[in-house]
Design an enzyme around this catalytic site. Structure first.
Site, PDB file in Angstrom:
ATOM      1  N   ALA A  36       0.858  -1.190   0.000  1.00 39.65           N
ATOM      2  CA  ALA A  36       0.000   0.000   0.000  1.00 39.65           C
ATOM      3  C   ALA A  36       0.896   1.242   0.000  1.00 39.65           C
ATOM      4  O   ALA A  36       1.218   1.786   1.054  1.00 39.65           O
ATOM      5  CB  ALA A  36      -0.928   0.000   1.208  1.00 39.65           C
ATOM      6  N   GLY A  37       1.309   1.630  -1.199  1.00 38.56           N
ATOM      7  CA  GLY A  37       2.117   2.831  -1.345  1.00 38.56           C
ATOM      8  C   GLY A  37       1.249   3.951  -1.890  1.00 38.56           C
ATOM      9  O   GLY A  37       0.543   4.632  -1.147  1.00 38.56           O
TER      10      GLY A  37
ATOM     11  N   ILE B 191       9.228   4.114   6.966  1.00 41.36           N
ATOM     12  CA  ILE B 191       8.895   5.111   7.989  1.00 41.36           C
ATOM     13  C   ILE B 191      10.137   5.931   8.348  1.00 41.36           C
ATOM     14  O   ILE B 191      11.118   5.406   8.882  1.00 41.36           O
ATOM     15  CB  ILE B 191       8.300   4.440   9.238  1.00 41.36           C
TER      16      ILE B 191
ATOM     17  N   ILE C  52      28.326  21.033 -13.910  1.00 43.14           N
ATOM     18  CA  ILE C  52      29.188  22.215 -13.896  1.00 43.14           C
ATOM     19  C   ILE C  52      30.496  21.928 -13.164  1.00 43.14           C
ATOM     20  O   ILE C  52      31.568  22.375 -13.575  1.00 43.14           O
ATOM     21  CB  ILE C  52      28.447  23.414 -13.248  1.00 43.14           C
TER      22      ILE C  52
ATOM     23  N   GLY D 116      34.256  16.470 -13.029  1.00 40.74           N
ATOM     24  CA  GLY D 116      34.746  15.347 -12.240  1.00 40.74           C
ATOM     25  C   GLY D 116      34.605  15.585 -10.748  1.00 40.74           C
ATOM     26  O   GLY D 116      34.320  14.649  -9.980  1.00 40.74           O
TER      27      GLY D 116
ATOM     28  N   GLU E 159       5.983  11.063   0.111  1.00 45.91           N
ATOM     29  CA  GLU E 159       4.753  11.846   0.324  1.00 45.91           C
ATOM     30  C   GLU E 159       3.954  11.993  -0.965  1.00 45.91           C
ATOM     31  O   GLU E 159       3.376  13.035  -1.254  1.00 45.91           O
ATOM     32  CB  GLU E 159       5.063  13.206   0.957  1.00 45.91           C
TER      33      GLU E 159
END
Length: 381
Positions: free
Chosen positions: A130-131, A157, A338, A341, A364
């Protein structure tokens, strides 16, 4: 008209105060917190001492009574220094918001008072199955006389085990679907509460994410928040208010990355001149700054609507979270580019900020879900 989109002085003073605290007491530990996957105890102590870990708690319960915009500013400035640390005030607001929205005066006094004094409060909604489909949760709360018995588990959590209190959204009547869901407060010390191992995450490594287990956890009815069956509505209303804190977090991460990229572009020389002098770099920085400011204005507007309980809050809340987190992901990626490396290694914090920014697009409510919410709540002009 010049002041129409300017923050009142007290908010700017708050921003400067939090920025100073973050630079002095949080930023110096951010790298170690990330690399060692450890809870940012220095930040937790500094924020609690300054009354910033749960500034949203009303003054009658010992908090500062900070409004939604003030909380946004706090989280933004902390995230600018350390993403993991910004989850302390963000999670505390998320965990306690159902209590603020639906709790009794006695309940608020019982749990918000210690929260204002430095305790933690987490939010238990998501489960393994249940996401995004939160209504399909399986954790059950069964009535037994004047008690409730909670069984099940909650996944992903934030600050689990660190927090003292947990808002738990549980199914009390499976036959009713989302209308059979109820909210409760569970304490870490309750018998039958246990925690899984910390998740090994890409980012926000300093904020422990664990599974929370409930094995015949027996609580009294005074732990119930609101009416039986109103838990899902309460959970969704909570997210309307707290998604804005994720937008603030994203803005802070993006601004921190822009700060570093801008400074680096003036210091780094190639072909006998700073890389800032190259139009390609200038255009990247311009787009970064432009989009951050757009996200900031949208988020501040959403915060005001949250504070005032305006009818178009759902649109603004989802829009701010979705837009700001997408901006944060793009800005942090460009900051890495920008720096070249150096951006790819941990000597500079932009790679950490990029890893942190990714989660703001997911938790959320994924940004795909946010777009569904936005489409269903299009404003009428």
């Amino acid at each position: 008209m010049d002041a129409l989109f300017s923050l009142p002085r007290e908010y700017e003073e708050l921003r400067q105060s939090v920025r100073s605290l973050a630079q002095k007491e949080i930023a110096p530990h951010a790298k170690a917190v990330d690399e060692d996957h450890r809870y940012p105890i220095e930040a937790a102590q500094a924020l609690a001492k300054a009354g910033l870990s749960a500034a949203h708690v009303p003054t009658e319960f010992g908090g500062d009574g900070a409004d939604a915009l003030a909380v946004v500013l706090i989280i933004e400035e902390v995230a600018r220094a350390c993403g993991s640390s910004s989850l302390i005030p963000a999670v505390n607001k998320l965990g306690s918001m159902p209590l603020i929205l639906g709790g009794t005066s006695e309940q608020k006094k019982r749990w918000l008072t210690p929260l204002a004094q430095g305790k933690g409060f987490s939010y238990c909604l998501s489960e393994s199955e249940a996401g995004s489909d939160a209504a399909s949760l399986r954790t059950k709360a069964t009535k037994s006389g004047d008690k409730w018995i909670i069984n099940g588990s909650k996944k992903w959590i934030s600050n689990a085990e660190v927090s003292d209190f947990y808002t738990v959204i549980a199914q009390t009547d499976p036959a009713l679907g989302s209308k059979g869901i109820t909210a409760f407060v569970v304490e870490k010390t309750d018998a039958g509460v246990s925690f899984g191992s910390p998740e090994k995450k890409m980012g926000f490594r300093g904020s422990p994410t664990r599974e929370v287990y409930f094995d015949n956890v027996e609580i009294s009815d005074d732990r119930r928040i609101g009416e039986v069956g109103n838990g899902f509505v309460l959970a969704m209303d909570t997210l309307d208010h707290t998604r804005i804190t994720i937008a603030a977090q994203a803005i802070g991460l993006a601004q921190g990355a822009l700060d570093i990229a801008t400074a680096y572009s003036h210091e780094r020389k190639q072909f006998n001149k700073p890389i800032f002098d190259f139009q390609g770099v200038q255009f990247m920085l311009a787009d970064m700054a432009m989009n951050i400011e757009a996200a900031r204005q949208l988020t501040y507007a959403a915060a005001v609507k949250s504070e005032n309980g305006e009818k178009d809050l759902k649109f603004f809340s989802a829009s701010s979270k979705c837009f700001a987190s997408d901006v944060a992901m793009k800005v942090t990626q460009d900051a890495v580019q920008i720096l070249g490396g150096y951006g790819y290694v941990s000597d500079y914090p932009v790679e950490r900020m990029m890893r942190d920014a990714k989660l703001t697009q997911i938790y959320e409510g994924t940004n795909q879900v946010q777009r569904i919410v936005i489409a269903r709540n299009l404003p009428v002009r």
